[in-house]
Design an enzyme around this catalytic site. Structure first.
Site, PDB file in Angstrom:
ATOM      1  N   HIS A 157     -11.048 -34.936  12.618  1.00 48.35           N
ATOM      2  CA  HIS A 157     -11.264 -33.509  12.364  1.00 48.35           C
ATOM      3  C   HIS A 157     -10.621 -33.101  11.034  1.00 48.35           C
ATOM      4  CE1 HIS A 157     -13.190 -33.056  16.134  1.00 48.35           C
ATOM      5  NE2 HIS A 157     -12.111 -33.156  16.874  1.00 48.35           N
TER       6      HIS A 157
ATOM      7  N   LEU B 180     -21.881 -17.097  -2.870  1.00 48.40           N
ATOM      8  CA  LEU B 180     -22.284 -17.843  -1.668  1.00 48.40           C
ATOM      9  C   LEU B 180     -21.694 -17.126  -0.465  1.00 48.40           C
ATOM     10  CD1 LEU B 180     -23.256 -20.637  -0.289  1.00 48.40           C
ATOM     11  CD2 LEU B 180     -20.891 -21.360  -0.553  1.00 48.40           C
TER      12      LEU B 180
ATOM     13  N   ASP C 280     -21.204 -33.131  13.042  1.00 51.47           N
ATOM     14  CA  ASP C 280     -20.897 -33.977  14.200  1.00 51.47           C
ATOM     15  C   ASP C 280     -20.413 -35.358  13.748  1.00 51.47           C
ATOM     16  OD1 ASP C 280     -20.689 -34.690  16.826  1.00 51.47           O
ATOM     17  OD2 ASP C 280     -22.847 -34.800  17.209  1.00 51.47           O
TER      18      ASP C 280
HETATM   19  C1  FPP Z   1     -17.887 -32.620  16.096  1.00 51.18           C
HETATM   20  O1  FPP Z   1     -17.317 -33.901  16.039  1.00 51.18           O
HETATM   21  C2  FPP Z   1     -17.112 -31.672  15.347  1.00 51.18           C
HETATM   22  C3  FPP Z   1     -16.415 -30.614  15.883  1.00 51.18           C
HETATM   23  C4  FPP Z   1     -16.360 -30.332  17.316  1.00 51.18           C
HETATM   24  C5  FPP Z   1     -15.652 -29.694  15.072  1.00 51.18           C
HETATM   25  C6  FPP Z   1     -16.029 -29.517  13.617  1.00 51.18           C
HETATM   26  C7  FPP Z   1     -14.791 -29.132  12.909  1.00 51.18           C
HETATM   27  C8  FPP Z   1     -14.415 -29.503  11.655  1.00 51.18           C
HETATM   28  C9  FPP Z   1     -15.306 -30.249  10.745  1.00 51.18           C
HETATM   29  C10 FPP Z   1     -13.076 -29.169  11.111  1.00 51.18           C
HETATM   30  C11 FPP Z   1     -12.645 -27.744  11.140  1.00 51.18           C
HETATM   31  C12 FPP Z   1     -13.544 -26.798  10.447  1.00 51.18           C
HETATM   32  C13 FPP Z   1     -13.188 -25.908   9.487  1.00 51.18           C
HETATM   33  C14 FPP Z   1     -14.162 -24.884   9.019  1.00 51.18           C
HETATM   34  C15 FPP Z   1     -11.863 -25.913   8.865  1.00 51.18           C
HETATM   35  P1  FPP Z   1     -16.961 -34.626  17.396  1.00 51.18           P
HETATM   36  O2  FPP Z   1     -15.517 -34.487  17.633  1.00 51.18           O
HETATM   37  O3  FPP Z   1     -17.829 -34.113  18.508  1.00 51.18           O
HETATM   38  O4  FPP Z   1     -17.327 -36.097  17.046  1.00 51.18           O
HETATM   39  P2  FPP Z   1     -17.829 -37.218  18.063  1.00 51.18           P
HETATM   40  O5  FPP Z   1     -19.172 -36.759  18.568  1.00 51.18           O
HETATM   41  O6  FPP Z   1     -17.911 -38.417  17.174  1.00 51.18           O
HETATM   42  O7  FPP Z   1     -16.810 -37.335  19.146  1.00 51.18           O
END
Ligand code: FPP
Length: 234
Positions: free
Chosen positions: A31, A125, A14
């Protein structure tokens, strides 16, 4: 490093959006950095001796984000699978996906089926990517399967144990997580692995996902090992 008692770490990655906002950049940039960190943390995990890593890449709730953000996340996933597949194979990593595949674009469904099949024999893994994943949906799907088996006389109420129910979940064959890490200061489970987290140790850190590094991961694993050696599972 002494042998770790931890077999499986699950992570809620997150804080990508806030990381980007702090830099005056669009959420998609956060992201992108988050996806780069997936590669770094997977390498560190392999070195640590932990055998299973489950990452929450996209939840069923995430479909409600703007069309642009959903498209950017899906493109990152395509890029990740294209670019990282070679390293995944060279490092003997098995990759599997949990979630509602039908919701994904056809080309992504094909890609994930292909990487799962090609990496199925790898043993260093297991990287489990939760994609279009929701835990309540998973539990409901398992319940419906149990009911269908009962109708076919293949399962009775008496035979439906916790083990049998676990085998009907997407995570069949994967041990329950020992550690859950959520980055960015939020202290919620957000419909993630609700059944599987029953005895898991929870670690919440204020670090935003793109900044979460190997040192912090190793520190969490060391804390887990100490607690486990002192108190054991309960
Ligand atoms: C939360 O941050 C994160 C996500 C909704 C997506 C997680 C995805 C990635 C790390 C990249 C893609 C993954 C792979 C496996 C290639 P948020 O956007 O909710 O952050 P915020 O709470 O600060 O708005």
């Amino acid at each position: 490093m002494s042998e770790t008692l931890c077999k499986h770490i699950a992570i809620i990655m997150d804080g990508n959006g806030r990381w980007a906002k702090k830099r005056g950049m669009p959420r998609s940039f956060g992201h992108k950095k988050g996806a780069e960190n997936v590669v770094k943390i997977t390498r560190a995990m392999k070195e640590s001796g932990v055998k299973y890593l489950t990452l929450y890449a996209f939840s069923t709730e995430n479909w409600q984000r703007s069309a642009d953000e959903v498209a950017a996340l899906m493109q990152l996933l395509r890029d990740y699978l294209d670019k990282e597949f070679k390293e995944i194979m060279e490092n003997n990593v098995r990759i599997i996906f949990i979630g509602e595949r039908d919701m994904l674009a056809k080309d992504i469904q094909q890609k994930i089926n292909e990487v799962e099949t090609k990496s199925a024999g790898n043993t260093a893994l297991t990287l489990c990517i939760a994609l279009s994943y929701g835990s309540r949906q998973e539990i409901l799907a398992a319940t419906k399967r149990a009911m269908a088996l009962a109708v076919e006389d293949k399962l009775s109420a008496d035979d439906l144990s916790a083990e049998v129910f676990s085998s009907l979940l997407y995570t069949d064959g994967i041990p329950d997580p020992d550690i859950l890490i959520r980055t960015s200061g939020e202290q919620r489970i957000s419909n993630y692995l609700l059944w599987q987290l029953a005895y898991t140790e929870l670690f919440f850190t204020n670090t935003l996902w793109p900044d979460f590094e190997k040192e912090e991961l190793m520190d969490i694993i060391a804390k887990f090992n100490n607690r486990e050696r002192r108190y054991g599972k309960n």
